[in-house]
Scaffold this motif. Structure first.
Motif, PDB file in Angstrom:
ATOM      1  N   ARG A  44     -19.547 -38.883 -75.022  1.00 46.95           N
ATOM      2  CA  ARG A  44     -20.871 -38.712 -75.099  1.00 46.95           C
ATOM      3  C   ARG A  44     -21.747 -39.591 -74.193  1.00 46.95           C
ATOM      4  O   ARG A  44     -22.847 -39.250 -74.157  1.00 46.95           O
ATOM      5  CB  ARG A  44     -21.178 -39.223 -76.618  1.00 46.95           C
ATOM      6  N   LEU A  45     -21.364 -40.273 -73.601  1.00 50.45           N
ATOM      7  CA  LEU A  45     -21.971 -41.079 -72.503  1.00 50.45           C
ATOM      8  C   LEU A  45     -22.687 -40.152 -71.264  1.00 50.45           C
ATOM      9  O   LEU A  45     -23.121 -40.308 -70.371  1.00 50.45           O
ATOM     10  CB  LEU A  45     -21.354 -42.125 -72.183  1.00 50.45           C
ATOM     11  N   GLU A  46     -21.444 -38.887 -71.218  1.00 47.30           N
ATOM     12  CA  GLU A  46     -21.870 -37.868 -70.215  1.00 47.30           C
ATOM     13  C   GLU A  46     -22.517 -36.616 -70.693  1.00 47.30           C
ATOM     14  O   GLU A  46     -22.946 -35.762 -69.700  1.00 47.30           O
ATOM     15  CB  GLU A  46     -20.557 -37.611 -69.543  1.00 47.30           C
ATOM     16  N   GLY A  47     -22.650 -36.580 -72.076  1.00 44.08           N
ATOM     17  CA  GLY A  47     -23.312 -35.249 -72.311  1.00 44.08           C
ATOM     18  C   GLY A  47     -23.355 -35.095 -73.778  1.00 44.08           C
ATOM     19  O   GLY A  47     -22.577 -35.807 -74.481  1.00 44.08           O
ATOM     20  N   ASP A  48     -23.676 -34.130 -74.378  1.00 41.25           N
ATOM     21  CA  ASP A  48     -23.827 -33.729 -75.653  1.00 41.25           C
ATOM     22  C   ASP A  48     -23.024 -32.611 -76.314  1.00 41.25           C
ATOM     23  O   ASP A  48     -22.490 -32.472 -77.376  1.00 41.25           O
ATOM     24  CB  ASP A  48     -25.398 -33.484 -76.046  1.00 41.25           C
ATOM     25  N   GLN A  49     -23.057 -31.315 -75.407  1.00 47.30           N
ATOM     26  CA  GLN A  49     -22.327 -30.007 -75.978  1.00 47.30           C
ATOM     27  C   GLN A  49     -21.087 -30.086 -75.234  1.00 47.30           C
ATOM     28  O   GLN A  49     -20.427 -30.764 -74.182  1.00 47.30           O
ATOM     29  CB  GLN A  49     -23.045 -29.080 -75.319  1.00 47.30           C
ATOM     30  N   ILE A  50     -20.133 -29.432 -76.395  1.00 41.86           N
ATOM     31  CA  ILE A  50     -18.780 -29.503 -75.831  1.00 41.86           C
ATOM     32  C   ILE A  50     -18.487 -28.306 -74.984  1.00 41.86           C
ATOM     33  O   ILE A  50     -18.571 -26.977 -75.625  1.00 41.86           O
ATOM     34  CB  ILE A  50     -17.900 -29.291 -77.291  1.00 41.86           C
ATOM     35  N   ARG A  51     -17.901 -28.426 -74.013  1.00 44.34           N
ATOM     36  CA  ARG A  51     -17.967 -27.224 -73.094  1.00 44.34           C
ATOM     37  C   ARG A  51     -16.352 -26.874 -72.693  1.00 44.34           C
ATOM     38  O   ARG A  51     -16.138 -26.187 -71.795  1.00 44.34           O
ATOM     39  CB  ARG A  51     -18.599 -27.339 -71.776  1.00 44.34           C
ATOM     40  N   VAL A  52     -15.399 -27.536 -73.137  1.00 41.48           N
ATOM     41  CA  VAL A  52     -14.410 -27.511 -72.965  1.00 41.48           C
ATOM     42  C   VAL A  52     -13.863 -26.094 -73.518  1.00 41.48           C
ATOM     43  O   VAL A  52     -14.176 -25.582 -74.340  1.00 41.48           O
ATOM     44  CB  VAL A  52     -13.377 -28.379 -73.509  1.00 41.48           C
ATOM     45  N   PRO A  53     -12.957 -25.375 -72.506  1.00 47.48           N
ATOM     46  CA  PRO A  53     -12.420 -24.070 -73.041  1.00 47.48           C
ATOM     47  C   PRO A  53     -11.721 -24.344 -74.105  1.00 47.48           C
ATOM     48  O   PRO A  53     -10.916 -25.065 -74.596  1.00 47.48           O
ATOM     49  CB  PRO A  53     -11.369 -23.619 -71.696  1.00 47.48           C
ATOM     50  N   LYS A 104     -33.477 -43.558 -74.319  1.00 45.70           N
ATOM     51  CA  LYS A 104     -33.129 -44.084 -75.672  1.00 45.70           C
ATOM     52  C   LYS A 104     -31.947 -43.896 -76.174  1.00 45.70           C
ATOM     53  O   LYS A 104     -31.159 -44.595 -76.766  1.00 45.70           O
ATOM     54  CB  LYS A 104     -34.299 -43.831 -76.783  1.00 45.70           C
ATOM     55  N   LYS A 105     -31.479 -42.549 -76.141  1.00 46.70           N
ATOM     56  CA  LYS A 105     -30.336 -42.028 -76.456  1.00 46.70           C
ATOM     57  C   LYS A 105     -29.070 -43.253 -75.868  1.00 46.70           C
ATOM     58  O   LYS A 105     -28.098 -43.545 -76.322  1.00 46.70           O
ATOM     59  CB  LYS A 105     -29.921 -40.653 -76.355  1.00 46.70           C
ATOM     60  N   LEU A 106     -29.178 -43.269 -74.447  1.00 44.43           N
ATOM     61  CA  LEU A 106     -28.054 -43.779 -73.630  1.00 44.43           C
ATOM     62  C   LEU A 106     -28.060 -45.477 -73.971  1.00 44.43           C
ATOM     63  O   LEU A 106     -26.946 -45.868 -74.238  1.00 44.43           O
ATOM     64  CB  LEU A 106     -28.397 -43.397 -72.168  1.00 44.43           C
ATOM     65  N   GLU A 107     -29.256 -45.732 -74.459  1.00 43.48           N
ATOM     66  CA  GLU A 107     -29.353 -47.115 -74.553  1.00 43.48           C
ATOM     67  C   GLU A 107     -28.531 -47.407 -75.824  1.00 43.48           C
ATOM     68  O   GLU A 107     -28.010 -48.411 -76.085  1.00 43.48           O
ATOM     69  CB  GLU A 107     -30.741 -47.520 -74.691  1.00 43.48           C
ATOM     70  N   TYR A 108     -29.180 -46.634 -76.859  1.00 46.32           N
ATOM     71  CA  TYR A 108     -28.278 -46.748 -78.355  1.00 46.32           C
ATOM     72  C   TYR A 108     -26.817 -46.445 -78.135  1.00 46.32           C
ATOM     73  O   TYR A 108     -25.741 -47.270 -78.572  1.00 46.32           O
ATOM     74  CB  TYR A 108     -28.721 -45.726 -79.203  1.00 46.32           C
TER      75      TYR A 108
END
Length: 311
Positions: free
Chosen positions: A268-277, A224-228
């Protein structure tokens, strides 16, 4: 009820007849006022106002502009004009005012009401106001800078709904198209990161409101998230944040030419959390600042100098 925008004479307009009968206007959250401060003397020559969420980031931007404009001193000792309050921070570098607004529509709305009144009381003319910040990208690479052409709500509509007493007032979120194109043209001078124009979706929340799966609450599936989010992309949305509709509505109603320029921290199509250094995030956050510095210098007729280098 729908309210429309209006521009006249370059002045900043307040649409509140009650202000005329007030002996004093206390800008409480900015620790300023019409009787306690000479606002025309302090701010009358301001031409550019830049707002962003973090006090530290807006202090760094003011210091950067101090250097880019060739002002006297190193800018390290810039004073917080709002030092008497812990709600917002405000700094000045020549004709540039740099102000923090916190996170979300309620926080930026409070600041904007008092900022707009400040500019009105100071009799400022031909002011350009720009929100610079961070956002989640949609279908674009992390580190891209998005210049907003239209701020839309969570239903992808170009509107800001404000409850006034018990009436829902719908306000336009139109931003200045010429300013948007001018900013895009300035981005050509800084080729080391991608810049594009797109819709910006404004939400009331960082987690559920933006379709994140990693909050304390979540009542929907990853499908549902990705569809939105894909529907948002198809509607022209290229980034998501939490202030742009209120910003566009208030500025437009009061005759301010406004723009929103945000860097994306992830797709955001690839994930939710910010993991950049952290060091990469720091460089990302400088990108909108570098673009706005280029824009301001060009407006002031100044030649390029260190704009291609980070600060």
């Amino acid at each position: 009820m729908t309210e429309t925008t209006g521009y006249a004479g370059g002045l900043v307009h307040v649409k509140n007849p009650h202000l005329d009968s007030m002996e004093e206007d206390v800008l409480y959250h900015l620790d300023l006022g019409t009787k306690t401060h000479n606002l025309p003397a302090m701010f009358g020559d301001i031409k550019f106002v830049c707002v962003g969420g973090s006090p530290n980031r807006m202090r760094a931007f003011a210091q950067f502009m101090h250097k880019e404009l060739g002002l006297a001193g190193d800018g390290e000792d810039l004073a917080d004009i709002c030092a008497g309050t812990d709600r917002y921070a405000m700094y000045r570098a020549g004709p540039v005012l740099s102000i923090s607004h916190g996170m979300g529509i309620p926080s930026i709305s409070i600041m904007l009401h008092e900022l707009i009144k400040l500019l009105h009381h100071a009799k400022c003319r031909d002011v350009t106001i720009i929100r610079i910040g961070t956002s989640g990208g949609l279908g674009i690479e992390a580190g891209s800078v998005v210049i907003t052409d239209t701020a839309v709500d969570s239903s992808f509509k170009p509107r800001f709904e404000q409850v006034v007493l018990d009436d829902v007032v719908v306000r336009s979120t139109e931003l200045d198209k010429d300013l948007t194109e001018e900013l895009l043209a300035c981005s050509k001078e800084i080729p080391d990161f991608p810049t594009l124009i797109g819709h910006t979706m404004c939400t009331y929340d960082f987690y559920e409101g933006q379709g994140r799966l990693d909050g304390a609450l979540c009542s929907f599936s990853s499908e549902k998230k990705l569809e939105y989010l894909k529907r948002a992309y198809d509607a022209g949305v290229r980034n998501i944040e939490m202030e742009s509709t209120a910003f566009a509505a208030l500025c437009g109603l009061c005759g301010l030419k406004a723009a929103v320029v945000c860097v994306t921290l992830l797709d955001r199509l690839e994930g939710d959390q910010i993991r950049v250094p952290r060091e990469v995030l720091g460089e990302y956050q400088q990108r909108p600042q570098r673009l706005i510095a280029a824009f301001i210098r060009k407006r002031l007729g100044m030649k390029r100098n260190a704009l291609l280098s980070t600060h």
